[in-house]
Design a protein around this motif. Sequence first.
Motif: not given
Ligand code: ADP
Length: 483
Positions: A387-388, A412, A417, A425, A432, A446, A471, A473
Amino acid sequence: MWLKCKLFVRNMLRRMNVRIFLIILCAGTLPSIGIRYSIISSYEARAISVRTSDVSIQLKIIANHLITYNYLQGSPSDVINAELEQLSNLYDGRVLIINSNFRVIKDTYGISEGKYAISQEVIRCFKGESVANYDARNGYIELTTPIQSQTKDGESMVVGVMLTSVSTDTIMKTIEILNHRALVLEILMIIVIFLMASILAKLFTAPINRVTQAIGEVKDGYADRPIEVSHSDYVETEHIIETFNALMGRMKVLDDSRQEFVANVSHELKTPIASIKVLADSLLAQPDVSPELYREFLEDIVTEIDRENKIITDLLALVKMDKTTGELKVSLVNINELTELILKRLRPIARKQDVEVVFESNRIVEAQVDEVKLTLVISNLVENAIKYNKLHGWVKVSLDADHQFFTMDISDSGIGIPEDAIEHIYERFYRVDKSHSREIGGTGLGLAIARNAILMHRGSIKVSSVEGEGTTFSIKIPLNYVA
Ligand code: ADP
């Protein structure tokens, strides 16, 4: 009744102020009682011994006079009589003079003259042994004094015995007076110590009572400020206050986060419903709506319903995974197969953005995990990575293990972030970029779900990110689940 009394006494003895009171009272009074007892009894012993030696000295003098005046041979002597009289008057006593035939030749009471007096003491005295006995119960001292005369050869022989009993009434009277005075003093002292003990017991327990009262006020809702430490507090009560304040602080944080969560949930749930209402209202407001417009609006309504549904599903997943109440259904899972399956499901979504998803693993990893919860973890993290991401980007999932843990890195080439957002997060509903996340169907739950599920497996999650570059994880979970 007896049981009630026992319970009452036990409860009283459990009270700190009662204990302090009793300790001070005992420490103050018991020594004085002991001192009085020991002084009086040593006075008694000393007075008796002085009286005994006084009387024996006088008796020895009289015994010598008896020989000088041939009293035992029957010569009457006024001097001896006067001496005996004086002795009996002085010590309120009785003197018997016994000759070698064990016959009483003089009794200052005049009762036993002419009678025989044979007793063990008298016999022992004829052998030259003088005896002094104190009869405390009847209040007299009994003394036997040998009357000795010199033979022609210069040897001394016992020719008679003086059997004397002197009263100890005067000593007893003195002891009684002393005892009485000491008792009065003691009672006065006990009254003073009693008052002191009650005041001190109150003073000593005052800080504890203050803390208890302050905690009580917080409990009853009269106060919600932290309890203040007073200069009169003990170190121990200060610790209680500090611990209580820290506990209150933690409860407040929990309460604040609960309130924030409830507010967030209501807001998130209301947003899709508000959109649906606006869409439906605008359809209703128009008299002639073309079927195409109808369709367009209905499609938007369906999107909002899907969104609402996702929020509710995520919320339920989160609630179920509450660290304290959640339960894991652990089984031996092939992590490679599970990951492949998840990636297969997500690839179509990735394809829409032309994002390539690759999986790397050099070994087969099997671990004791809850399959459903681990699926949530992996799919949430990979979904986020897609998604991001950027158009034509990539997502790499790599799996490895040692003898204790398996690790999975989800990297990815996405938007990254910002540094100041990283610590937030995992918070529920945190995003964000709220509008961007909403556009792509994010709920902000999530990562909270993923983190909770990992913690339930006694694992850990870490993130490293460079804004604009991508990013990663990294998760680490034990191969064998330990409850
Ligand atoms: P969402 O349903 O908005 O994705 P999450 O709890 O999964 O909620 O993630 C929280 C926030 O962390 C996201 O809104 C995003 O801004 C940031 N985020 C999470 N994973 C990534 C990623 N892989 N790359 C960039 N930003 C991320």
